[in-house]
Design an enzyme around this catalytic site. Structure first.
Site, short mmCIF file in Angstrom:
data_model
loop_
_atom_site.label_atom_id
_atom_site.label_comp_id
_atom_site.label_asym_id
_atom_site.label_seq_id
_atom_site.Cartn_x
_atom_site.Cartn_y
_atom_site.Cartn_z
N HIS A 97 10.88 3.00 5.59
CA HIS A 97 10.84 1.62 5.07
C HIS A 97 12.19 1.21 4.50
O HIS A 97 12.27 0.30 3.66
CB HIS A 97 9.75 1.42 4.01
CG HIS A 97 8.36 1.45 4.57
ND1 HIS A 97 7.25 1.15 3.81
CD2 HIS A 97 7.90 1.74 5.81
CE1 HIS A 97 6.16 1.26 4.56
NE2 HIS A 97 6.52 1.61 5.77
N ASP A 134 9.99 -2.77 8.19
CA ASP A 134 9.50 -2.86 6.81
C ASP A 134 10.63 -2.92 5.77
O ASP A 134 10.40 -3.29 4.62
CB ASP A 134 8.61 -1.65 6.50
CG ASP A 134 7.43 -1.58 7.45
OD1 ASP A 134 6.71 -2.58 7.58
OD2 ASP A 134 7.25 -0.53 8.11
N ASN A 149 0.69 6.67 3.71
CA ASN A 149 1.76 6.35 2.76
C ASN A 149 1.45 6.89 1.37
O ASN A 149 0.30 7.08 1.02
CB ASN A 149 1.92 4.83 2.68
CG ASN A 149 2.66 4.31 3.90
OD1 ASN A 149 3.56 4.94 4.41
ND2 ASN A 149 2.25 3.13 4.37
N CYS A 201 6.21 6.73 11.18
CA CYS A 201 6.06 5.32 10.81
C CYS A 201 6.41 4.47 12.03
O CYS A 201 7.33 4.81 12.78
CB CYS A 201 7.00 4.98 9.66
SG CYS A 201 6.82 3.27 9.11
N HIS A 202 5.69 3.35 12.21
CA HIS A 202 6.01 2.50 13.37
C HIS A 202 6.95 1.35 13.00
O HIS A 202 7.18 0.46 13.81
CB HIS A 202 4.73 1.98 14.05
CG HIS A 202 3.71 1.44 13.11
ND1 HIS A 202 2.38 1.78 13.12
CD2 HIS A 202 3.83 0.56 12.09
CE1 HIS A 202 1.73 1.15 12.18
NE2 HIS A 202 2.58 0.40 11.54
N ASP A 213 0.84 -1.21 0.00
CA ASP A 213 0.00 0.00 0.00
C ASP A 213 0.88 1.26 0.00
O ASP A 213 0.57 2.25 0.64
CB ASP A 213 -1.00 0.01 1.17
CG ASP A 213 -0.33 -0.05 2.54
OD1 ASP A 213 0.91 -0.17 2.60
OD2 ASP A 213 -1.06 0.01 3.54
P1 NAD Z 1 -8.21 2.78 5.56
O1 NAD Z 1 -8.78 2.80 4.18
O2 NAD Z 1 -8.77 1.84 6.57
O3 NAD Z 1 -8.38 4.24 6.21
C1 NAD Z 1 -8.21 5.41 5.49
C2 NAD Z 1 -9.29 6.41 5.89
O4 NAD Z 1 -9.11 7.57 5.09
C3 NAD Z 1 -10.73 5.91 5.63
O5 NAD Z 1 -11.54 6.06 6.77
C4 NAD Z 1 -11.20 6.80 4.50
O6 NAD Z 1 -12.59 7.07 4.51
C5 NAD Z 1 -10.38 8.06 4.76
N1 NAD Z 1 -10.30 8.95 3.60
C6 NAD Z 1 -10.19 8.64 2.30
N2 NAD Z 1 -10.18 9.75 1.56
C7 NAD Z 1 -10.25 10.79 2.41
C8 NAD Z 1 -10.27 12.20 2.24
N3 NAD Z 1 -10.21 12.75 1.04
N4 NAD Z 1 -10.38 12.97 3.35
C9 NAD Z 1 -10.45 12.42 4.58
N5 NAD Z 1 -10.44 11.09 4.80
C10 NAD Z 1 -10.33 10.29 3.72
O7 NAD Z 1 -6.65 2.63 5.41
P2 NAD Z 1 -5.57 2.08 6.47
O8 NAD Z 1 -5.26 0.68 6.12
O9 NAD Z 1 -5.99 2.44 7.83
O10 NAD Z 1 -4.30 2.94 6.04
C11 NAD Z 1 -4.29 4.36 6.09
C12 NAD Z 1 -2.96 4.90 5.59
O11 NAD Z 1 -1.95 4.63 6.56
C13 NAD Z 1 -2.46 4.22 4.30
O12 NAD Z 1 -1.85 5.19 3.48
C14 NAD Z 1 -1.44 3.21 4.80
O13 NAD Z 1 -0.51 2.88 3.81
C15 NAD Z 1 -0.83 4.01 5.94
N6 NAD Z 1 -0.10 3.24 6.95
C16 NAD Z 1 0.94 3.89 7.53
C17 NAD Z 1 1.66 3.27 8.53
C18 NAD Z 1 2.74 4.05 9.22
O14 NAD Z 1 3.36 3.53 10.17
N7 NAD Z 1 3.03 5.28 8.81
C19 NAD Z 1 1.33 1.96 8.92
C20 NAD Z 1 0.24 1.33 8.32
C21 NAD Z 1 -0.48 2.00 7.33
#
Ligand code: NAD
Length: 488
Positions: A203, A260, A153, A174-175, A119
């Site tokens: 990552h 990662d 991401n 990031c975790h 993703d």
């Molecule tokens: P998810 O689809 O469950 O959640 C995303 C949320 O964003 C949803 O509730 C959706 O409705 C909302 N959304 C979409 N478009 C939007 C907009 N225009 N305005 C406001 N909200 C909006 O996804 P997820 O699996 O929870 O992942 C979320 C993000 O976090 C992804 O980009 C994923 O890659 C990233 N991620 C980051 C880490 C990290 O450590 N940084 C770890 C895991 C996932």
């Protein structure tokens, strides 16, 4: 004590919503603060708001939540903006992956050398990058002094984009560095006696320092590899820290890859499902394979289902662990998935534990609540990592306090192979992704695919990009790249 406004964009995120709500409610130094939950999905927003509201009441926390589908309203006057939104959700990503696979690109065109995370798009990510920039630009107008905690991401591309093109104070979160704790636990070490550092890009981080009781801890890793690696089996698809891929990368690059990073090797480990199983272990072949990702997506769906169920059941006591038992049993999940969900729930429910996410410790530290050591993505000013340009964002350990972010001196440095063979090519991919996005020059996207070992012809490159841009939700992306007859 700091009274602040925290805006959480993408508040319905399956990964982050309840982790962050739990951490915020437990942080006493934020008493009196306002948390603005923002999401475009009304249903998810309602559920998170309902749970946050009940959580605060049960815990007796002094925190106010509001909910909105309006970005402007949420950002206005915020002190902190946390972006966890995934535009189009997992569904859009999967549709693009299907088009890629139909055109000969196993796991989609965005699975690339040093970026196999499923993703974390660097080619077909127009909508996501555009949204990152819209948020940052809105912050420049409505909350110019606020911090942006970039969590969605791709963190590497997104944080660089915002840092270079806006005046917003952006930091990438990031975790993934928790891999260090997996290493410490596997070796049976006392974490208080370990002196560690990691450095690299998001990552793409490496364990440059690992001392135990002041002595070289790498000897302990070598002993573990010698005596345990042959019988290693993953407990779940994310369990790759001691996989054969990690050990192979360690042998080649000279330092251990963390978290990662292990998922982000070359095609050597990722050519097909058979290869993935060999290097990341069976039965899944790591989380980014078709099997591992299915497992992960089922888990995320289950989390959303669980949150919906609990939100509807008004008499459900959120803080009583025993009230979850019957619920968990009714899910009929495989053992390893159930384990994961139970552990996650416990860290959210327990008043003494935190989720391990760094957002709330960061907010606490910059608002004067004390010093925190975190691993964050910040510009390489200094430079922090030698041989990497200063306008590139690096992921490094930092101390955070009310005066800001202070990166540690990276000591000892990364190996020459890591910098030159691994970080340089990953950096070039980021530069190409940003160049394509900022200029709208489709030739850059084509060039990224021309360099892909799965590409057999230029026609294949043109066809897959045409088909991806013809998907209804990529209309704006198509316009952006069509209008660029020649931007070289
Ligand atoms: P998810 O689809 O469950 O959640 C995303 C949320 O964003 C949803 O509730 C959706 O409705 C909302 N959304 C979409 N478009 C939007 C907009 N225009 N305005 C406001 N909200 C909006 O996804 P997820 O699996 O929870 O992942 C979320 C993000 O976090 C992804 O980009 C994923 O890659 C990233 N991620 C980051 C880490 C990290 O450590 N940084 C770890 C895991 C996932």
């Amino acid at each position: 004590m700091a009274t602040v406004k925290i805006c959480l964009i993408g508040a319905g995120s399956a990964v982050f919503s309840m982790r962050l709500v739990g951490d915020l409610c437990k942080e006493k130094s934020l008493a009196g603060s306002l948390v603005s939950l923002m999401d475009v999905d009304r249903e998810r927003l309602e559920v998170v708001y309902e749970l946050a509201d009940r959580y605060v009441k049960e815990l007796g926390a002094d925190l106010k939540f509001e909910k909105t589908t309006e970005l402007e309203k949420s950002i206005a006057d915020a002190n902190f903006v946390i972006n966890t939104a995934l535009v189009g959700g997992h569904q859009w990503m999967e549709e693009m992956r299907r088009v890629g696979e139909a055109n000969g690109y196993y796991r989609g065109i965005d699975s690339q050398e040093f970026n196999m995370v499923a993703d974390y798009n660097t080619i077909s990510n127009y909508n996501q990058l555009k949204f990152f920039l819209d948020v940052a630009k809105m912050m420049e107008k409505l909350a110019p002094k606020a911090w942006l905690l970039q969590t969605a991401n791709p963190v590497f591309e997104g944080t660089n984009l915002i840092a270079r093109t806006t005046d917003v104070k952006v930091v990438g979160f990031c975790h993934g560095f928790h891999g260090v704790f997996e290493i410490i636990e596997a070796l049976g070490l006392d974490p208080r006696k370990v002196d560690w550092q990691v450095a690299g890009f998001n990552h793409a981080i490496w364990l440059n320092r690992f001392l135990y009781e002041g002595k070289d801890g790498y000897k302990l890793i070598d002993e573990w590899v010698e005596s345990h690696s042959r019988e290693w089996r993953p407990n779940n698809p994310f369990d790759v820290q001691f996989s054969p891929a990690a050990i192979d990368m360690y042998r080649f690059y000279g330092l251990f890859p963390v978290g990662d990073t292990v998922r982000n090797g070359t095609w050597k480990y990722n050519r097909d499902i058979k290869t993935k199983k060999k290097w990341y272990g069976g039965p899944w072949g790591g989380v980014d394979s078709e099997l591992g990702w299915k497992w992960y997506e089922e888990q995320l769906t289950m989390v959303i289902k669980l949150l919906n169920l609990i939100a509807r059941e008004k008499s459900f006591k959120l803080l009583a662990l025993e009230s979850y038992e019957a619920l968990f049993e009714s899910l009929n999940l495989p053992e390893e998935a159930l384990d994961q969900i139970k552990r996650e729930a416990e860290s959210i429910i327990s008043p003494e534990k935190s989720s391990g996410e760094q957002h709330v410790p960061f907010i606490k530290a910059v608002t004067g609540g004390g010093e925190e050591r975190l691993v964050l993505n910040v510009l390489n000013h200094g430079p922090v990592i030698a041989d990497i340009p200063e306008d590139v964002v690096v992921e490094v350990p930092v101390t955070v306090d009310e005066n800001g972010i202070h990166p540690e001196k990276i000591d000892p440095p990364l190996t020459r192979r890591i910098t030159r063979f691994y970080l340089y090519p990953r950096m070039v991919r980021m530069e190409m992704a940003l160049e394509a996005f900022l200029t709208g020059d489709r030739h850059v996207l084509e060039e990224m695919l021309e360099r892909d070992p799965r590409t057999r012809s230029s026609e294949q490159v043109k066809k897959v990009l045409d088909e991806i841009m013809s998907l209804p939700f990529n209309e704006e992306m198509k316009k952006h790249y069509d209008s660029s007859s020649d931007k070289r």
